[in-house]
Write a protein that holds these residues in place. Structure first.
Motif, short mmCIF file in Angstrom:
data_model
loop_
_atom_site.label_atom_id
_atom_site.label_comp_id
_atom_site.label_asym_id
_atom_site.label_seq_id
_atom_site.Cartn_x
_atom_site.Cartn_y
_atom_site.Cartn_z
N LYS A 109 58.62 -29.08 31.61
CA LYS A 109 58.22 -30.36 31.04
C LYS A 109 57.29 -31.14 31.96
N GLU B 15 66.26 -24.74 24.16
CA GLU B 15 66.20 -26.20 24.17
C GLU B 15 65.72 -26.70 25.52
N GLU C 200 61.71 -26.92 26.97
CA GLU C 200 60.82 -27.95 26.42
C GLU C 200 59.58 -28.14 27.31
N ASN D 192 55.65 -29.82 28.33
CA ASN D 192 55.03 -31.14 28.41
C ASN D 192 54.48 -31.54 27.05
N HIS D 193 54.48 -32.83 26.75
CA HIS D 193 54.04 -33.32 25.43
C HIS D 193 52.56 -33.07 25.18
N PRO E 294 64.75 -25.43 18.66
CA PRO E 294 65.16 -26.61 19.43
C PRO E 294 64.60 -27.88 18.80
N ASN E 295 65.19 -28.99 19.14
CA ASN E 295 64.79 -30.27 18.56
C ASN E 295 63.36 -30.66 18.93
N TRP E 296 62.87 -30.16 20.08
CA TRP E 296 61.56 -30.60 20.54
C TRP E 296 60.40 -29.96 19.76
N SER F 164 57.86 -35.81 16.61
CA SER F 164 56.75 -36.47 17.30
C SER F 164 56.58 -36.06 18.76
N HIS F 165 57.50 -35.28 19.34
CA HIS F 165 57.39 -34.95 20.76
C HIS F 165 56.10 -34.21 21.06
N LEU F 166 55.77 -33.22 20.22
CA LEU F 166 54.55 -32.43 20.44
C LEU F 166 53.40 -33.05 19.65
#
Length: 356
Positions: free
Chosen positions: A230, A256, A259, A261-262, A278-280, A284-286
């Protein structure tokens, strides 16, 4: 040879004499030396006799003038390597006859750049690790190469390491000692031996693209967290699960922890054996994700929330045999934003059990 007395040698196009040497005085003579090497005419002849053991044709052509054209490829041997102690750049890219790099490579103490991509090289000698000034090493699509030298960590000035397309079975030990690494486009997780993924966390300057092979062999979530993905400024991430004989448990918690970096722009997940993403991945994270490739994830029964990825332009979904329903969650209908607002390319097949 430049002002400091260094050579640049490139035999990636062995049928063409691609470098222009300007003798003093006289007409231009083409040599298999790139970057405008300057030599006197007698020295040019000596060089050709010593290092290029292949038939040469002397010819004249405008506007180049007098030219030496090589007919056959250059036989690669210690005989000419040992004489090029000032060489800084060596490209053997596409040199099909190269199956084993010789120990003579260790004589090139000033070498900064080495490209062995697209060769049939089966082994790199341990003596190569004496090249302490080496900054760039390219092993792209070296299909016959399965292991790296045991003392690889001694290449302390290495900055760029490319091995995508090679069949390396494991990373060399102590890869975390290469503190200057800025790009390394592939990391292979081994079932036994080799560097652990967590050593990426020590390499503070890593950027660019990253492929992580054999993700299924990772058996501890803490190892993934210590890799600090990340915090790495990657623009591309590929997670590959194939080539694992024994898949570790808790894969959903492990992925999970992977994850990124955005700022990532391209994500590929190939062969994931978990039941859900995974939730990421969705939402909106990506926010900067442009391309998403999901391949051979056979255990999935429902697709996650992809419709609300604001920058997504390309979505490829293949090999999802277990998908039964494509529901509202896929589009994100509960959101006030329009789904797939930037999507321009969608490819989907082999969702054999689809019902809706």
């Amino acid at each position: 040879m430049d002002g400091a007395g260094f050579w640049d040698l490139d035999v990636s196009t062995p049928k063409t004499l691609d470098g222009l040497a300007s003798p003093v005085p006289g007409d231009s003579i083409l040599l298999g030396l790139s970057k405008g090497t300057r030599l006197s005419r007698p020295n040019q002849m000596d060089f050709m006799q010593c290092f290029m053991h292949a038939p040469l044709i002397l010819s004249y052509a405008k506007p180049q003038g007098l030219c030496l054209q090589r007919v056959l490829t250059i036989p690669f041997s210690d005989r000419w390597l040992c004489h090029l102690k000032y060489l800084r750049k060596l490209s053997l890219r596409g040199y099909e006859n190269l199956k084993n790099m010789t120990n003579g490579i260790s004589n090139l103490k000033n070498l900064h750049y080495l490209d062995l991509s697209w060769t049939s090289n089966e082994k790199l000698p341990n003596s190569m690790c004496l090249l302490i000034n080496l900054q760039t090493l390219k092993l792209i699509h070296c299909r016959c190469l399965t292991k790296l030298p045991s003392n690889f960590c001694k290449l302390i000035n290495l900055r760029h390491f490319e091995l995508v397309g090679s069949n390396i079975e494991k990373m060399p030990n102590y890869i975390g000692k290469l503190k200057h690494l800025r790009t390394m486009n592939k990391f292979v997780v081994a079932e036994k031996g080799g560097s652990k993924l967590k050593e990426l966390g020590i390499l503070d300057h890593l950027t660019g693209s990253r492929s992580i092979s054999n993700v299924g062999c990772i058996d501890e979530t803490t190892e993934v967290r210590e890799a600090k993905l990340k915090e790495k400024h990657l623009d591309t991430l590929m997670l590959q699960y194939w080539r694992c004989h024994e898949v570790a448990l808790h894969q959903e918690s492990i992925v999970e922890a992977l994850e990124p970096n955005h700022a990532i722009e391209e994500l590929t997940v190939d062969g994931y054996i978990g039941g859900k993403f995974p939730n990421w991945v969705g939402g909106s994270h990506l926010a900067n994700l442009v391309s998403l490739y999901l391949l051979r994830c056979a255990k999935f029964e429902q697709l996650p929330l992809f419709g609300q990825l604001p920058s997504l332009q390309k979505l490829v979904i293949k090999g999802f045999d277990g998908i039964k329903v494509i529901g509202e969650e896929f589009y994100g209908n509960g959101s006030s934003s329009a789904p797939f607002c930037c999507l321009s390319y969608l490819s989907s097949d082999e969702m054999l059990d689809g019902e809706e």
